[in-house]
Design a protein around this motif. Structure first.
Motif, PDB file in Angstrom:
ATOM      1  N   MET A   1       0.844  -1.192   0.000  1.00 17.54           N
ATOM      2  CA  MET A   1       0.000   0.000   0.000  1.00 17.54           C
ATOM      3  C   MET A   1       0.884   1.249   0.000  1.00 17.54           C
ATOM      4  O   MET A   1       1.830   1.346   0.794  1.00 17.54           O
ATOM      5  N   LYS A   2       0.603   2.187  -0.889  1.00 17.33           N
ATOM      6  CA  LYS A   2       1.446   3.373  -0.995  1.00 17.33           C
ATOM      7  C   LYS A   2       1.264   4.287   0.211  1.00 17.33           C
ATOM      8  O   LYS A   2       0.243   4.257   0.906  1.00 17.33           O
ATOM      9  N   LYS A   3       2.283   5.106   0.467  1.00 17.18           N
ATOM     10  CA  LYS A   3       2.222   6.086   1.545  1.00 17.18           C
ATOM     11  C   LYS A   3       1.941   7.462   0.961  1.00 17.18           C
ATOM     12  O   LYS A   3       2.419   7.796  -0.114  1.00 17.18           O
ATOM     13  N   VAL A   4       1.179   8.255   1.694  1.00 19.12           N
ATOM     14  CA  VAL A   4       0.858   9.605   1.257  1.00 19.12           C
ATOM     15  C   VAL A   4       1.167  10.584   2.391  1.00 19.12           C
ATOM     16  O   VAL A   4       1.455  10.189   3.521  1.00 19.12           O
ATOM     17  N   THR A   5       1.113  11.862   2.052  1.00 13.24           N
ATOM     18  CA  THR A   5       1.257  12.925   3.040  1.00 13.24           C
ATOM     19  C   THR A   5      -0.109  13.525   3.307  1.00 13.24           C
ATOM     20  O   THR A   5      -0.842  13.861   2.377  1.00 13.24           O
ATOM     21  N   ILE A   6      -0.470  13.640   4.580  1.00  3.34           N
ATOM     22  CA  ILE A   6      -1.771  14.172   4.968  1.00  3.34           C
ATOM     23  C   ILE A   6      -1.567  15.454   5.765  1.00  3.34           C
ATOM     24  O   ILE A   6      -0.868  15.454   6.782  1.00  3.34           O
ATOM     25  N   GLU A 145      -0.937  14.847  -0.733  1.00  3.20           N
ATOM     26  CA  GLU A 145      -2.020  14.175  -1.454  1.00  3.20           C
ATOM     27  C   GLU A 145      -3.391  14.481  -0.850  1.00  3.20           C
ATOM     28  O   GLU A 145      -4.387  14.542  -1.570  1.00  3.20           O
ATOM     29  N   LEU A 146      -3.450  14.639   0.469  1.00  2.53           N
ATOM     30  CA  LEU A 146      -4.718  14.977   1.114  1.00  2.53           C
ATOM     31  C   LEU A 146      -4.533  16.208   1.983  1.00  2.53           C
ATOM     32  O   LEU A 146      -3.677  16.236   2.874  1.00  2.53           O
ATOM     33  N   LYS A 147      -5.344  17.222   1.707  1.00  6.18           N
ATOM     34  CA  LYS A 147      -5.335  18.443   2.508  1.00  6.18           C
ATOM     35  C   LYS A 147      -6.746  18.677   3.036  1.00  6.18           C
ATOM     36  O   LYS A 147      -7.706  18.713   2.267  1.00  6.18           O
ATOM     37  N   VAL A 148      -6.835  18.833   4.344  1.00  2.00           N
ATOM     38  CA  VAL A 148      -8.125  19.093   4.980  1.00  2.00           C
ATOM     39  C   VAL A 148      -8.006  20.385   5.774  1.00  2.00           C
ATOM     40  O   VAL A 148      -7.046  20.576   6.526  1.00  2.00           O
ATOM     41  N   PHE A 149      -8.975  21.275   5.584  1.00  2.00           N
ATOM     42  CA  PHE A 149      -9.005  22.538   6.325  1.00  2.00           C
ATOM     43  C   PHE A 149     -10.154  22.475   7.309  1.00  2.00           C
ATOM     44  O   PHE A 149     -11.321  22.512   6.929  1.00  2.00           O
ATOM     45  N   MET A 150      -9.835  22.379   8.597  1.00  2.00           N
ATOM     46  CA  MET A 150     -10.842  22.200   9.633  1.00  2.00           C
ATOM     47  C   MET A 150     -11.273  23.539  10.212  1.00  2.00           C
ATOM     48  O   MET A 150     -10.447  24.416  10.473  1.00  2.00           O
ATOM     49  N   ALA A 202      -7.689  22.117  -0.876  1.00  2.00           N
ATOM     50  CA  ALA A 202      -8.027  21.506   0.415  1.00  2.00           C
ATOM     51  C   ALA A 202      -9.530  21.296   0.522  1.00  2.00           C
ATOM     52  O   ALA A 202     -10.331  22.044  -0.044  1.00  2.00           O
ATOM     53  N   ILE A 203      -9.919  20.294   1.293  1.00  2.00           N
ATOM     54  CA  ILE A 203     -11.317  20.004   1.566  1.00  2.00           C
ATOM     55  C   ILE A 203     -11.703  20.724   2.855  1.00  2.00           C
ATOM     56  O   ILE A 203     -11.104  20.489   3.909  1.00  2.00           O
ATOM     57  N   GLU A 204     -12.674  21.633   2.789  1.00  4.30           N
ATOM     58  CA  GLU A 204     -13.110  22.341   3.993  1.00  4.30           C
ATOM     59  C   GLU A 204     -14.023  21.443   4.814  1.00  4.30           C
ATOM     60  O   GLU A 204     -14.946  20.827   4.281  1.00  4.30           O
ATOM     61  N   PHE A 205     -13.741  21.387   6.110  1.00  6.34           N
ATOM     62  CA  PHE A 205     -14.433  20.447   6.981  1.00  6.34           C
ATOM     63  C   PHE A 205     -14.909  21.180   8.236  1.00  6.34           C
ATOM     64  O   PHE A 205     -14.127  21.469   9.135  1.00  6.34           O
ATOM     65  N   ASP A 206     -16.194  21.515   8.283  1.00  8.38           N
ATOM     66  CA  ASP A 206     -16.778  22.204   9.432  1.00  8.38           C
ATOM     67  C   ASP A 206     -17.286  21.153  10.423  1.00  8.38           C
ATOM     68  O   ASP A 206     -18.208  20.405  10.122  1.00  8.38           O
ATOM     69  N   ALA A 218     -15.052  10.437   9.036  1.00 11.78           N
ATOM     70  CA  ALA A 218     -15.140  11.168   7.769  1.00 11.78           C
ATOM     71  C   ALA A 218     -13.761  11.409   7.176  1.00 11.78           C
ATOM     72  O   ALA A 218     -13.540  11.210   5.964  1.00 11.78           O
ATOM     73  N   ILE A 219     -12.810  11.829   8.002  1.00 10.81           N
ATOM     74  CA  ILE A 219     -11.467  12.131   7.493  1.00 10.81           C
ATOM     75  C   ILE A 219     -10.692  10.840   7.204  1.00 10.81           C
ATOM     76  O   ILE A 219      -9.907  10.776   6.248  1.00 10.81           O
ATOM     77  N   TYR A 220     -10.934   9.799   7.996  1.00 11.12           N
ATOM     78  CA  TYR A 220     -10.302   8.497   7.744  1.00 11.12           C
ATOM     79  C   TYR A 220     -10.722   7.960   6.371  1.00 11.12           C
ATOM     80  O   TYR A 220      -9.906   7.428   5.612  1.00 11.12           O
ATOM     81  N   LYS A 221     -11.980   8.143   6.044  1.00  9.02           N
ATOM     82  CA  LYS A 221     -12.481   7.705   4.736  1.00  9.02           C
ATOM     83  C   LYS A 221     -11.781   8.472   3.613  1.00  9.02           C
ATOM     84  O   LYS A 221     -11.387   7.883   2.597  1.00  9.02           O
ATOM     85  N   LEU A 222     -11.605   9.774   3.797  1.00 10.18           N
ATOM     86  CA  LEU A 222     -10.894  10.584   2.788  1.00 10.18           C
ATOM     87  C   LEU A 222      -9.459  10.092   2.621  1.00 10.18           C
ATOM     88  O   LEU A 222      -8.942  10.023   1.497  1.00 10.18           O
ATOM     89  N   ALA A 223      -8.816   9.763   3.727  1.00 12.42           N
ATOM     90  CA  ALA A 223      -7.431   9.296   3.674  1.00 12.42           C
ATOM     91  C   ALA A 223      -7.324   7.971   2.918  1.00 12.42           C
ATOM     92  O   ALA A 223      -6.434   7.796   2.060  1.00 12.42           O
ATOM     93  N   LEU A 224      -8.219   7.041   3.207  1.00  8.05           N
ATOM     94  CA  LEU A 224      -8.195   5.744   2.530  1.00  8.05           C
ATOM     95  C   LEU A 224      -8.412   5.902   1.024  1.00  8.05           C
ATOM     96  O   LEU A 224      -7.796   5.190   0.213  1.00  8.05           O
ATOM     97  N   GLU A 225      -9.272   6.822   0.648  1.00  4.18           N
ATOM     98  CA  GLU A 225      -9.517   7.069  -0.774  1.00  4.18           C
ATOM     99  C   GLU A 225      -8.249   7.514  -1.483  1.00  4.18           C
ATOM    100  O   GLU A 225      -7.973   7.124  -2.618  1.00  4.18           O
ATOM    101  N   LYS A 226      -7.468   8.376  -0.828  1.00  3.35           N
ATOM    102  CA  LYS A 226      -6.213   8.850  -1.427  1.00  3.35           C
ATOM    103  C   LYS A 226      -5.161   7.754  -1.456  1.00  3.35           C
ATOM    104  O   LYS A 226      -4.412   7.616  -2.432  1.00  3.35           O
ATOM    105  N   ILE A 227      -5.094   6.953  -0.411  1.00  2.00           N
ATOM    106  CA  ILE A 227      -4.102   5.886  -0.348  1.00  2.00           C
ATOM    107  C   ILE A 227      -4.392   4.806  -1.382  1.00  2.00           C
ATOM    108  O   ILE A 227      -3.472   4.266  -2.012  1.00  2.00           O
ATOM    109  N   GLU A 228      -5.653   4.525  -1.609  1.00  2.00           N
ATOM    110  CA  GLU A 228      -6.046   3.447  -2.510  1.00  2.00           C
ATOM    111  C   GLU A 228      -6.225   3.913  -3.952  1.00  2.00           C
ATOM    112  O   GLU A 228      -6.455   3.098  -4.845  1.00  2.00           O
ATOM    113  N   ALA A 229      -6.100   5.217  -4.189  1.00  5.23           N
ATOM    114  CA  ALA A 229      -6.303   5.750  -5.548  1.00  5.23           C
ATOM    115  C   ALA A 229      -5.215   5.265  -6.495  1.00  5.23           C
ATOM    116  O   ALA A 229      -4.059   5.082  -6.117  1.00  5.23           O
TER     117      ALA A 229
END
Length: 229
Positions: A1-6, A145-150, A202-206, A218-229
């Motif tokens: 499984m590839k590694k990404v930066t979150i 690969e994954l940017k989240v703005f909380m 970035a994905i805005e996350f309120d 919710a954020i774990y799901k986003l991370a898995l999507e990027k890792i498995e892409a």
């Protein structure tokens, strides 16, 4: 499984660190709390008298930066990574309101940001890292690969922070915490060097009305999507 930066960015007291720690643990990634790094420098400046109630001795702090050694070490009792300042575990001391009231001003100093950003970028060279802060997706890892703005309302964030401080035994009022949150928002968003802002991709996350579990899932799901892409 590839590694990404979150990269998790956002306003103070949005729960970035809580989510990031669990995310790293679940993925087997390295977790870096950049806010703790800026808090540790702030604590150092307070201890040395470089910053007071009304002013700060920026030159003295800058001259001292080469003497600051920051590292993260695992506390095997809590199984958490905690920050050490020149060999001393300061994880508990950096979380009080005294440090919170000054950290945004210290973080706005260009030389401080330059030193810490360089360290943060070295930590992420091999990917497989979760890092939270104010400028991770815009400055530290613009290619993450994954940017989240909380984000969340100031009132929700102040209430969370107030509860945490009370649980630690702090003698504090909700009004003081809300004032601190609002002041930090203004300073973080309006400083000249690396202001807080959402990266374009970035994905805005309120999370104002979400539980910790809902946030994580919710954020774990986003991370898995990027890792498995």
């Amino acid at each position: 499984m590839k590694k990404v930066t979150i990269a998790l960015d956002g306003f103070s007291s949005t729960g970035k660190s809580t989510v990031a720690k669990r995310l790293a643990r679940e993925l087997g990634y390295v977790y870096v709390d950049t806010g703790a790094m800026y808090r540790a420098v702030t604590l150092y400046a307070l201890r040395k008298g470089y910053i007071g109630e009304t002013e700060k001795n920026v030159k003295a702090l800058i001259d001292d930066l080469p003497q600051l050694k920051l590292s993260f070490q695992v506390n095997f009792d809590s199984n958490q990574s905690e920050i050490h300042l020149n060999g001393e575990n300061v994880e508990g001391e950096i979380r009080n309101l005294r440090v919170s009231n000054k950290v945004s001003k210290i973080a706005a100093i260009q030389e401080v940001r330059q030193k810490l950003v360089e360290q943060q970028q070295k930590m992420g060279l091999e990917k497989g890292i979760v890092m939270d802060g104010r400028d991770i997706g815009t400055v530290v890892f613009p290619e993450a690969e994954l940017k989240v703005f909380m984000t969340a309302s100031p009132e929700h964030r102040a209430q969370r922070r107030y509860k945490e401080l009370l649980e630690r035994g702090e003698d504090i009022t909700y009004e003081a915490v809300l004032k601190n949150v609002q002041e930090r928002d203004y300073i973080d968003s309006n400083r000249e060097i690396s202001p807080l802002r959402k990266a374009e991709d970035a994905i805005e996350f309120d999370n104002s009305n979400l539980s910790l579990e809902e946030q994580f899932q919710a954020i774990y799901k986003l991370a898995l999507e990027k890792i498995e892409a």
